[in-house]
Write a protein that holds these residues in place. Structure first.
Motif, PDB file in Angstrom:
ATOM      1  N   ILE A  14       0.836  -1.208   0.000  1.00  0.00           N
ATOM      2  CA  ILE A  14       0.000   0.000   0.000  1.00  0.00           C
ATOM      3  C   ILE A  14       0.865   1.251   0.000  1.00  0.00           C
ATOM      4  CG2 ILE A  14      -1.663   1.324   1.369  1.00  0.00           C
ATOM      5  CD1 ILE A  14      -2.756  -1.466   2.301  1.00  0.00           C
ATOM      6  N   ILE A  15       1.917   1.261   0.799  1.00  0.00           N
ATOM      7  CA  ILE A  15       2.811   2.429   0.829  1.00  0.00           C
ATOM      8  C   ILE A  15       3.509   2.610  -0.514  1.00  0.00           C
ATOM      9  CG2 ILE A  15       4.908   3.359   1.880  1.00  0.00           C
ATOM     10  CD1 ILE A  15       4.037   1.961   4.485  1.00  0.00           C
ATOM     11  N   SER A  16       3.955   1.536  -1.123  1.00  0.00           N
ATOM     12  CA  SER A  16       4.603   1.627  -2.439  1.00  0.00           C
ATOM     13  C   SER A  16       3.653   2.229  -3.469  1.00  0.00           C
ATOM     14  CB  SER A  16       5.067   0.241  -2.905  1.00  0.00           C
ATOM     15  OG  SER A  16       6.052  -0.282  -2.057  1.00  0.00           O
ATOM     16  N   ARG A  17       2.407   1.792  -3.449  1.00  0.00           N
ATOM     17  CA  ARG A  17       1.419   2.323  -4.389  1.00  0.00           C
ATOM     18  C   ARG A  17       1.117   3.792  -4.101  1.00  0.00           C
ATOM     19  NH1 ARG A  17      -2.799  -2.862  -4.279  1.00  0.00           N
ATOM     20  NH2 ARG A  17      -1.563  -4.249  -5.629  1.00  0.00           N
ATOM     21  N   ALA A  18       1.099   4.149  -2.806  1.00  0.00           N
ATOM     22  CA  ALA A  18       0.849   5.548  -2.446  1.00  0.00           C
ATOM     23  C   ALA A  18       1.980   6.450  -2.942  1.00  0.00           C
ATOM     24  CB  ALA A  18       0.709   5.670  -0.933  1.00  0.00           C
ATOM     25  N   LEU A  19       3.208   5.999  -2.791  1.00  0.00           N
ATOM     26  CA  LEU A  19       4.353   6.793  -3.259  1.00  0.00           C
ATOM     27  C   LEU A  19       4.299   6.992  -4.767  1.00  0.00           C
ATOM     28  CD1 LEU A  19       7.160   5.198  -1.049  1.00  0.00           C
ATOM     29  CD2 LEU A  19       6.318   7.540  -0.906  1.00  0.00           C
ATOM     30  N   GLN A  20       3.909   5.945  -5.481  1.00  0.00           N
ATOM     31  CA  GLN A  20       3.805   6.051  -6.937  1.00  0.00           C
ATOM     32  C   GLN A  20       2.661   6.976  -7.349  1.00  0.00           C
ATOM     33  OE1 GLN A  20       3.407   2.029  -8.348  1.00  0.00           O
ATOM     34  NE2 GLN A  20       5.499   1.454  -7.768  1.00  0.00           N
ATOM     35  N   ALA A  21       1.546   6.908  -6.604  1.00  0.00           N
ATOM     36  CA  ALA A  21       0.376   7.693  -6.980  1.00  0.00           C
ATOM     37  C   ALA A  21       0.549   9.171  -6.665  1.00  0.00           C
ATOM     38  CB  ALA A  21      -0.862   7.148  -6.262  1.00  0.00           C
ATOM     39  N   MET A  22       1.137   9.490  -5.528  1.00  0.00           N
ATOM     40  CA  MET A  22       1.218  10.894  -5.102  1.00  0.00           C
ATOM     41  C   MET A  22       2.462  11.605  -5.608  1.00  0.00           C
ATOM     42  SD  MET A  22      -0.587  11.161  -1.362  1.00  0.00           S
ATOM     43  CE  MET A  22      -0.050   9.711  -0.498  1.00  0.00           C
TER      44      MET A  22
END
Length: 359
Positions: A78-86
């Motif tokens: 989830i954190i990896s996806r958040a970093l990519q998204a934001m």
């Protein structure tokens, strides 16, 4: 993609997963505090966070359930996806410096009602896992005048280390200022990873010397702060809150606790190359009892020792400040060739190749 680019990507992927995945990373035992902070921040930015949870067996709505626990693997994804998204380079600093003592729940109450800052710090470190910490944390006495909170990556995972350190230490400073006032400032900050492109954000956040490529990740403060009394001191409430914190921690089985104790002891004494007998004596156990309790957890001492050494080696290689021979000495090897052979046995590659391949 060219063949050279493909080979580089595969080499980096191999280095990042050089240590076999730890089965504990799939145990759902972590409160989702960090995920809540991330999703709330995304909401304020008008960014949908629901896609971050796809295929993980949990939803955005569920993380607000106080009984929910997630695995390290789920939180990491989830954190990896958040970093990519934001795509906000200093996201960890932004999240951490906006946290408050209330973000720590029961632990925050226990800290607020402690006798002094030192007791509050001890309570926070001892119980950090109930707040969903994704790093392992401990207290360290630097010398007669300085103390620190030190952190290291769990399961040897260094890919998310910058974000996790930023969130942890920025929140530590924010909460410390809430406890004793805005005048508290670290003596210095130390991080094992190279300076990021946004390093000036670190200086603005911590307002002190910041060292990258260091041997440890830690926030260092003047020891005089430990005796600073807290205005909210209440011995009864403090004891009640700590008792509830300890009750939550006891959710871990005794066998897991012994593994954690062995890992912590080894990590602090790697240079001395401690043997099973010495570790058992330090833990006030017989060698036979320690072997039995580790076996109950499906672990053996040599496997734990090798994993801790491999994780520390990768961390120091990533920092880039020590030679391979110096890293070997740090891990208890007197002969560099012996360290190189051991590292290749642990990871499948020589340390020089791992250093070039790490992100």
């Amino acid at each position: 993609m060219t063949q050279a680019a493909f080979e580089l990507r595969e080499t980096r992927r191999t280095a990042a997963s050089a240590i076999e995945p730890d089965p504990r990373a799939q145990a759902a035992d972590i409160p989702p505090n960090v995920l809540v902070h991330l999703t709330e921040f995304a909401l304020r930015q008008g960014i949908a966070s629901e896609p971050w949870f796809a295929g993980l067996g949990i939803t955005r709505q569920q993380i607000n359930d106080p009984s929910l626990r997630v695995s390290y693997r789920q939180a990491r994804m989830i954190i990896s996806r958040a970093l990519q998204a934001m795509r906000l380079p200093a996201l960890g600093l932004l999240i951490g410096r906006n946290e408050t003592i209330g973000s720590f729940g029961l632990l925050g109450l226990a800290m607020m009602t402690s006798r002094n800052f030192g007791e509050a710090m001890s309570a926070g470190i001892e119980n950090h896992k109930i707040c969903g910490s994704l790093l392992d944390v401990d207290f360290v006495a630097m010398d007669a005048h300085h103390v620190g909170v030190q952190a290291w990556p769990r399961y040897g995972d260094i890919e998310l280390l910058p974000f996790l350190c930023e969130e942890l230490f920025a929140s530590c400073l924010a909460i410390s200022r809430e406890l004793v006032g805005p005048s508290i400032t670290p003596v210095r900050m130390e991080f094992t990873y190279p300076a990021p492109a946004y390093a000036t954000e670190y200086t603005q956040t911590f307002q002190c010397e910041v060292r990258f490529g260091a041997q440890h990740n830690r926030i260092v403060v003047d020891a005089d702060w430990l005796v600073q009394p807290l205005p909210g001191y209440n011995p009864l409430v403090s004891r009640q809150a700590l008792a509830l914190c300890h009750q939550q921690l006891r959710g871990n089985s005794p066998s897991n606790e012994i593994v954690v104790s062995v890992e912590r002891l080894l990590r602090n004494r790697l240079r001395d190359h401690p043997r099973l007998t010495e570790v058992a004596r330090t833990l006030h156990l017989s060698e036979r009892s320690l072997r039995r309790r580790l076996a109950e957890s499906g672990r053996i001492f040599r496997e734990i020792h090798d994993r801790v050494r491999a994780e520390r080696a990768l961390e120091l290689l990533h920092a880039g400040q020590m030679s391979v021979a110096q890293i070997g000495i740090e891990l208890g090897f007197s002969d560099p060739r012996e360290f190189r052979r051991a590292f290749k046995r642990w990871t499948g590659m020589p340390p020089q190749v791992a250093r070039r391949s790490l992100p």
